[in-house]
Design a protein around this motif. Sequence first.
Motif, mmCIF file in Angstrom:
data_model
loop_
_atom_site.group_PDB
_atom_site.id
_atom_site.type_symbol
_atom_site.label_atom_id
_atom_site.label_comp_id
_atom_site.label_asym_id
_atom_site.label_seq_id
_atom_site.Cartn_x
_atom_site.Cartn_y
_atom_site.Cartn_z
ATOM 1 N N GLY A 113 0.874 -1.198 0.142
ATOM 2 C CA GLY A 113 -0.157 -0.028 0.084
ATOM 3 C C GLY A 113 0.918 1.327 -0.117
ATOM 4 O O GLY A 113 0.552 2.199 -0.466
ATOM 5 N N LYS A 114 2.028 1.391 0.992
ATOM 6 C CA LYS A 114 2.686 2.459 0.930
ATOM 7 C C LYS A 114 3.730 2.872 -0.508
ATOM 8 O O LYS A 114 3.443 3.821 -0.811
ATOM 9 C CB LYS A 114 3.913 2.249 1.701
ATOM 10 C CG LYS A 114 4.763 3.185 2.234
ATOM 11 C CD LYS A 114 5.522 3.000 3.293
ATOM 12 C CE LYS A 114 6.551 4.129 3.679
ATOM 13 N NZ LYS A 114 7.271 4.011 4.695
ATOM 14 N N GLU A 115 4.030 1.554 -1.214
ATOM 15 C CA GLU A 115 4.635 1.718 -2.557
ATOM 16 C C GLU A 115 3.759 2.132 -3.509
ATOM 17 O O GLU A 115 3.856 3.170 -4.499
ATOM 18 C CB GLU A 115 5.102 0.508 -2.990
ATOM 19 C CG GLU A 115 6.382 -0.008 -2.202
ATOM 20 C CD GLU A 115 6.851 -1.463 -2.444
ATOM 21 O OE1 GLU A 115 8.032 -1.790 -2.403
ATOM 22 O OE2 GLU A 115 5.795 -2.429 -2.676
ATOM 23 N N ILE A 116 2.313 1.553 -3.473
ATOM 24 C CA ILE A 116 1.189 2.290 -4.399
ATOM 25 C C ILE A 116 0.853 3.704 -4.145
ATOM 26 O O ILE A 116 0.912 4.384 -4.934
ATOM 27 C CB ILE A 116 0.098 1.279 -4.268
ATOM 28 C CG1 ILE A 116 0.415 -0.256 -4.534
ATOM 29 C CG2 ILE A 116 -0.967 2.007 -5.211
ATOM 30 C CD1 ILE A 116 -0.854 -1.198 -4.675
ATOM 31 N N SER A 117 0.950 3.802 -2.994
ATOM 32 C CA SER A 117 0.767 5.489 -2.561
ATOM 33 C C SER A 117 1.796 6.174 -3.072
ATOM 34 O O SER A 117 1.289 7.269 -3.722
ATOM 35 C CB SER A 117 0.842 5.330 -1.103
ATOM 36 O OG SER A 117 0.864 6.815 -0.541
ATOM 37 N N HIS A 118 2.844 5.775 -3.167
ATOM 38 C CA HIS A 118 4.102 6.633 -3.774
ATOM 39 C C HIS A 118 3.968 6.586 -5.028
ATOM 40 O O HIS A 118 4.338 7.952 -5.678
ATOM 41 C CB HIS A 118 5.338 6.146 -3.144
ATOM 42 C CG HIS A 118 6.643 6.919 -3.476
ATOM 43 N ND1 HIS A 118 7.047 8.034 -2.831
ATOM 44 C CD2 HIS A 118 7.612 6.878 -4.497
ATOM 45 C CE1 HIS A 118 8.001 8.579 -3.024
ATOM 46 N NE2 HIS A 118 8.214 8.069 -4.208
ATOM 47 N N ILE A 119 3.862 5.515 -5.725
ATOM 48 C CA ILE A 119 3.700 5.383 -7.216
ATOM 49 C C ILE A 119 2.513 6.319 -7.842
ATOM 50 O O ILE A 119 2.693 7.314 -8.723
ATOM 51 C CB ILE A 119 3.223 4.020 -7.740
ATOM 52 C CG1 ILE A 119 4.507 3.162 -7.454
ATOM 53 C CG2 ILE A 119 3.045 3.977 -9.286
ATOM 54 C CD1 ILE A 119 4.310 1.529 -7.812
ATOM 55 N N LEU A 120 1.405 6.300 -7.385
ATOM 56 C CA LEU A 120 0.330 7.035 -7.833
ATOM 57 C C LEU A 120 0.164 8.613 -7.122
ATOM 58 O O LEU A 120 -0.918 9.234 -7.495
ATOM 59 C CB LEU A 120 -1.045 6.492 -7.448
ATOM 60 C CG LEU A 120 -1.002 5.021 -8.121
ATOM 61 C CD1 LEU A 120 -2.470 4.247 -7.620
ATOM 62 C CD2 LEU A 120 -0.826 5.020 -9.448
ATOM 63 N N VAL A 162 -5.490 4.475 -0.829
ATOM 64 C CA VAL A 162 -5.154 3.067 -1.731
ATOM 65 C C VAL A 162 -5.939 2.044 -0.922
ATOM 66 O O VAL A 162 -6.555 1.337 -1.682
ATOM 67 C CB VAL A 162 -3.465 3.019 -1.677
ATOM 68 C CG1 VAL A 162 -3.264 1.534 -1.974
ATOM 69 C CG2 VAL A 162 -2.857 3.922 -2.453
ATOM 70 N N LYS A 163 -5.953 1.903 0.324
ATOM 71 C CA LYS A 163 -6.612 1.058 0.951
ATOM 72 C C LYS A 163 -8.134 0.906 0.841
ATOM 73 O O LYS A 163 -8.711 0.075 0.738
ATOM 74 C CB LYS A 163 -6.127 0.925 2.532
ATOM 75 C CG LYS A 163 -4.714 0.582 3.002
ATOM 76 C CD LYS A 163 -4.377 0.608 4.171
ATOM 77 C CE LYS A 163 -2.965 0.313 4.585
ATOM 78 N NZ LYS A 163 -2.717 0.548 5.865
ATOM 79 N N SER A 164 -8.516 1.937 0.640
ATOM 80 C CA SER A 164 -9.988 2.267 0.700
ATOM 81 C C SER A 164 -10.514 1.776 -0.505
ATOM 82 O O SER A 164 -11.431 1.091 -0.626
ATOM 83 C CB SER A 164 -10.547 3.441 1.323
ATOM 84 O OG SER A 164 -10.262 4.514 0.279
ATOM 85 N N LYS A 165 -9.782 2.354 -1.521
ATOM 86 C CA LYS A 165 -10.248 1.900 -2.959
ATOM 87 C C LYS A 165 -9.757 0.566 -3.301
ATOM 88 O O LYS A 165 -10.617 -0.042 -4.085
ATOM 89 C CB LYS A 165 -9.450 3.171 -4.071
ATOM 90 C CG LYS A 165 -9.808 4.240 -3.880
ATOM 91 C CD LYS A 165 -9.180 5.057 -5.082
ATOM 92 C CE LYS A 165 -9.671 6.442 -5.401
ATOM 93 N NZ LYS A 165 -10.886 6.716 -5.735
ATOM 94 N N LEU A 166 -9.027 0.008 -2.768
ATOM 95 C CA LEU A 166 -8.629 -1.419 -3.081
ATOM 96 C C LEU A 166 -9.707 -2.205 -2.202
ATOM 97 O O LEU A 166 -10.297 -3.091 -3.062
ATOM 98 C CB LEU A 166 -7.315 -1.810 -2.293
ATOM 99 C CG LEU A 166 -6.657 -3.317 -2.670
ATOM 100 C CD1 LEU A 166 -6.688 -3.615 -4.170
ATOM 101 C CD2 LEU A 166 -5.458 -3.389 -1.909
#
Length: 182
Positions: free
Chosen positions: A146-153, A160-164
């Motif tokens: 989640g942290k990496e996705i947060s950084h990428i997007l 990220v967590k809620s959308k996932l």
Amino acid sequence: MDILSDEELMEKVKQKDIEAYNSLYTRHAPKTYQFIFLYIRQKQAAEDLLQETFIRVYVKCRSYKSEKASFRTWLHQIAHRLCIDYYRKHSKFKWQQMELDDYSEKHQGTIEQNIQNKILIQQYLGQLPDKERSILILAYYQGFTGKEISHILNIPEGTVKSKLHYSLKKLNKSIEKELNDS
């Protein structure tokens, strides 16, 4: 010869070491292509965007800071931006049904179940907004946290967590509906 980390290879790339660049390409091109292809679902365009991604890695190598993000995260930021740009430039772009042979992923279960699941997930991914589609691809096909996705997007980790969570809930409903209609 010791196997160098991505960060060590990037330091060599900054010195214009082509072998280090080729090592990074060999190591990361398959997963990066997978992300791009799942995002835009056009084989030729995905291949072109993969090449453009790695060209930018080489050209912008000096902007990479290992203390800010892993190489893999930085690489996917570049690929994600290129996908968004491609999507915007091709406003008439229609989400296409992926051919089963274009992309294969190993799953458990019977071949028939795998094909049905793959088709359903492909149809579902095509219906999602950009951010949700990106999050699902990065989380489940690429294995980012989640942290990496947060950084990428460039969005908060909570988003990220809620959308996932929301996307998976929606996917489950779609699968249940599909199974009940069969």
